[in-house]
Design an enzyme around this catalytic site. Sequence first.
Site, PDB file in Angstrom:
ATOM      1  N   ASP A   1      -9.715   3.534  -5.470  1.00 57.99           N
ATOM      2  CA  ASP A   1      -8.693   4.336  -4.795  1.00 57.99           C
ATOM      3  C   ASP A   1      -8.876   5.800  -5.155  1.00 57.99           C
ATOM      4  O   ASP A   1      -8.852   6.182  -6.322  1.00 57.99           O
ATOM      5  CB  ASP A   1      -7.309   3.851  -5.226  1.00 57.99           C
TER       6      ASP A   1
ATOM      7  N   CYS B   1       0.855  -1.187   0.000  1.00 58.81           N
ATOM      8  CA  CYS B   1       0.000   0.000   0.000  1.00 58.81           C
ATOM      9  C   CYS B   1       0.891   1.238   0.000  1.00 58.81           C
ATOM     10  O   CYS B   1       1.451   1.608   1.032  1.00 58.81           O
ATOM     11  CB  CYS B   1      -0.923   0.009   1.212  1.00 58.81           C
TER      12      CYS B   1
END
Length: 353
Positions: free
Chosen positions: A269, A106
Amino acid sequence: MRLQLYLRAPEGWPIVVEQYSTVDYHTGGEPFRIVSSLPVSIEGVGVPAKRVYAMQSPGIERIRQILCFEPRGHADMYGGFIVEPNDAGAHFGVLFWHKDGFSTACGHGTIALGVWAIESGLVAIDPSEITDVVIDVPSGRVTARVHTDGEIVVAVDFINVASYLLAEGVPVSTSLGEVVVDVTFGGAIYAQLDAASVGLTVTPEDAAAVIAIGREIKWALNESECAVHPSDERLSGIYGTIVYETLPPHPGGAVHQRNATIFADGELDRSPCGSGTCARLATLTANGTLVNGATLVHDSIVGSQFTARVLERVEADGHDAVMPQVTGMAFKTGEHVFTVDARDTLTPGFVLR
């Protein structure tokens, strides 16, 4: 951290209330919820093994769901549990999570962790005003290179693991017809689709359609040969689909693209996606779009921006690879003490997607 508080119900019986403390940031609009202390131990030698343990532990899964699901989170929530590093070479480790489980990488979270480590005092600011916060994640050891002006954080360089193209020009049958994608490892494995090839743009107006095609491609390829990591089966599977569009060159001549990364099962996202940007760097380098020293300006669907470049060319897992650097910034949005009343029948929570 969890505490037990005892409240009095009208009939005089005690009610046990769980409490979980978090510090929340956003990076380019994408949330990141940091949990630095847990009431249970996450076993395993090294962060990759701890991730496997967490995935199999009902107690840890329950805490993830409490902090990620509604009513305390939402279907697009993201966060991480701070754990011990693999060894003394890193400041700490982290297990990243989203609504469907624990991810391998991430980038936006790494940027947020760099800011948090400095702002919390966990890592002291280097007098040079460039401080490396070294973090062990399931895909390897990464660095959040934090730039400060005095005591103020002004930017973070996310330096990822080596990233490389796995498969080029992979055909996929979808509801929009056959599409062609590239598949690349950037800490997680991503399929990448040119939005124009299916008549879409990376804009809020097309968000629902972008999510739909991203989900289709992910599940179509998730167990395919091109989604197998060459050296660590725990990193296999399509983590997300990057739907991108090429924009006119940025002032100064940098390559300029906009993307929406659809990960887990339909999460979009809000940031330009840190590890996804690393995958794009590797792909664009492999196909010759990015020449040595070139910069990628990477926009998100909400208009936030990362800049990225290749630090060096390397070999990794038998592939020509790049060492990517992605620069962005994270901002604190709050500190929270979430409570769970023992009478609450909606614990650990729910998601509607």
